[in-house]
Design an enzyme around this catalytic site. Sequence first.
Site, PDB file in Angstrom:
ATOM      1  N   LYS A 137       2.352   6.500 -12.452  1.00 27.48           N
ATOM      2  CA  LYS A 137       1.051   7.069 -12.794  1.00 27.48           C
ATOM      3  C   LYS A 137       1.211   8.473 -13.355  1.00 27.48           C
ATOM      4  CE  LYS A 137      -2.250   4.704  -9.756  1.00 27.48           C
ATOM      5  NZ  LYS A 137      -3.250   4.917  -8.692  1.00 27.48           N
ATOM      6  N   ARG A 140       3.473  -2.904  -1.240  1.00 25.27           N
ATOM      7  CA  ARG A 140       3.860  -1.491  -1.430  1.00 25.27           C
ATOM      8  C   ARG A 140       3.482  -0.681  -0.196  1.00 25.27           C
ATOM      9  NH1 ARG A 140       4.435   3.005  -5.187  1.00 25.27           N
ATOM     10  NH2 ARG A 140       2.676   4.449  -5.027  1.00 25.27           N
ATOM     11  N   HIS A 174      -0.464  -5.209  -3.735  1.00 29.92           N
ATOM     12  CA  HIS A 174      -0.363  -3.785  -3.401  1.00 29.92           C
ATOM     13  C   HIS A 174      -0.091  -3.576  -1.918  1.00 29.92           C
ATOM     14  CE1 HIS A 174      -0.668   0.277  -4.892  1.00 29.92           C
ATOM     15  NE2 HIS A 174      -1.411   0.619  -3.860  1.00 29.92           N
ATOM     16  N   ARG A 194       4.643  -0.258  -7.761  1.00 31.18           N
ATOM     17  CA  ARG A 194       3.313  -0.773  -8.072  1.00 31.18           C
ATOM     18  C   ARG A 194       3.482  -2.046  -8.905  1.00 31.18           C
ATOM     19  NH1 ARG A 194       3.062   4.867  -9.039  1.00 31.18           N
ATOM     20  NH2 ARG A 194       1.576   5.957  -7.690  1.00 31.18           N
ATOM     21  N   TYR A 245      -0.125   7.146   5.686  1.00 32.60           N
ATOM     22  CA  TYR A 245       0.701   6.156   6.372  1.00 32.60           C
ATOM     23  C   TYR A 245       1.032   6.568   7.800  1.00 32.60           C
ATOM     24  CZ  TYR A 245       1.036   3.958   1.845  1.00 32.60           C
ATOM     25  OH  TYR A 245       0.723   3.347   0.665  1.00 32.60           O
ATOM     26  N   HIS A 264       3.977   9.649  -5.296  1.00 32.28           N
ATOM     27  CA  HIS A 264       2.704  10.309  -5.032  1.00 32.28           C
ATOM     28  C   HIS A 264       2.761  11.759  -5.493  1.00 32.28           C
ATOM     29  CE1 HIS A 264       1.543   7.322  -1.597  1.00 32.28           C
ATOM     30  NE2 HIS A 264       1.241   6.868  -2.795  1.00 32.28           N
TER      31      HIS A 264
END
Length: 307
Positions: A185, A256, A253, A162, A288, A279
């Site tokens: 995150k 990514r 982004h 990120r 994806y 994730h």
Amino acid sequence: MTVGLSDGAVQMLGRWLDHLRALDGASENTITAYRADVAGFLGFLGRHHGEGMGAERLKRVIQSDMRAWMAHERGRGLSSRSLARELSSVKSFYRWFSEREGFDATHVLSARAPRFQAKLPRPLSESAARDVIAQVEVQAAEPWIAARDAAIMTLLYGCGLRRSEALGLTGSDVPLPEVLRIRGKGDKERLVPVLPAARDAVEDYVRLCPYAPGPGEALFRGARGGALNPRLVDLAMEKARVSLGLPVTATPHALRHSFATHLLASGGDLRAIQELLGHARLSTTQVYTAVDGARLMQVYRAAHPRA
């Protein structure tokens, strides 16, 4: 205190948020969003019933309350996507609340979110991603700034970082190891392999940068030596996008997204890609697969004589 709620209900909301921080590792941005969603819902109930909504009263929420709240949210212009997100927050709170207090929260948990078309990530093609990196490398007047921008874009595309994660690197991280430990995150850690191209790009930047980053100091610097403003990364990408004639979806982004999509197209394992991206849920990574399928259908429709 949140309007329409008793001190007990506010404390209950606070304990739930503390639970998310401690056990789920939720980021402060996530906590802020959850607080706003659930406080808005609970505040609506207080206004709707014209009475204080203490913890005991919150246990008696029924389907008509849920329908009234969702109608109110749609009436103030909330999109289906945003309402679905709010409902997810409310359900998460009530799931914890009901387990803790031992009551049946079926009326809340069975509420159905409005349907919406999920937006798919918009990755760049492999050639476009390479072109972006090459473009940012020549578009800045100062050679060290050009090297800085190229290093950042290479980390986004080559390592799937990120923007905030790339800008979070410090002098302690250089020279980059073969495997980089990233804290993403929700304060979750993950290990990310570093390609030689990314390592070389960062080394070029460090060699040219007039501000030697000490341990714990920001690796990527602005023109005056301070930590690089994230907005400058966006501006470098925007300038490259315009020069290359790429769509407005070509953002930092998107690099990514491109990392994940190109790995998947090359036969990458979905679970491994989930780990590389950091994730929390596989369902986040599974989007994806839809991107790859959508691109395949575009090629089919463009090339098949009977399409």
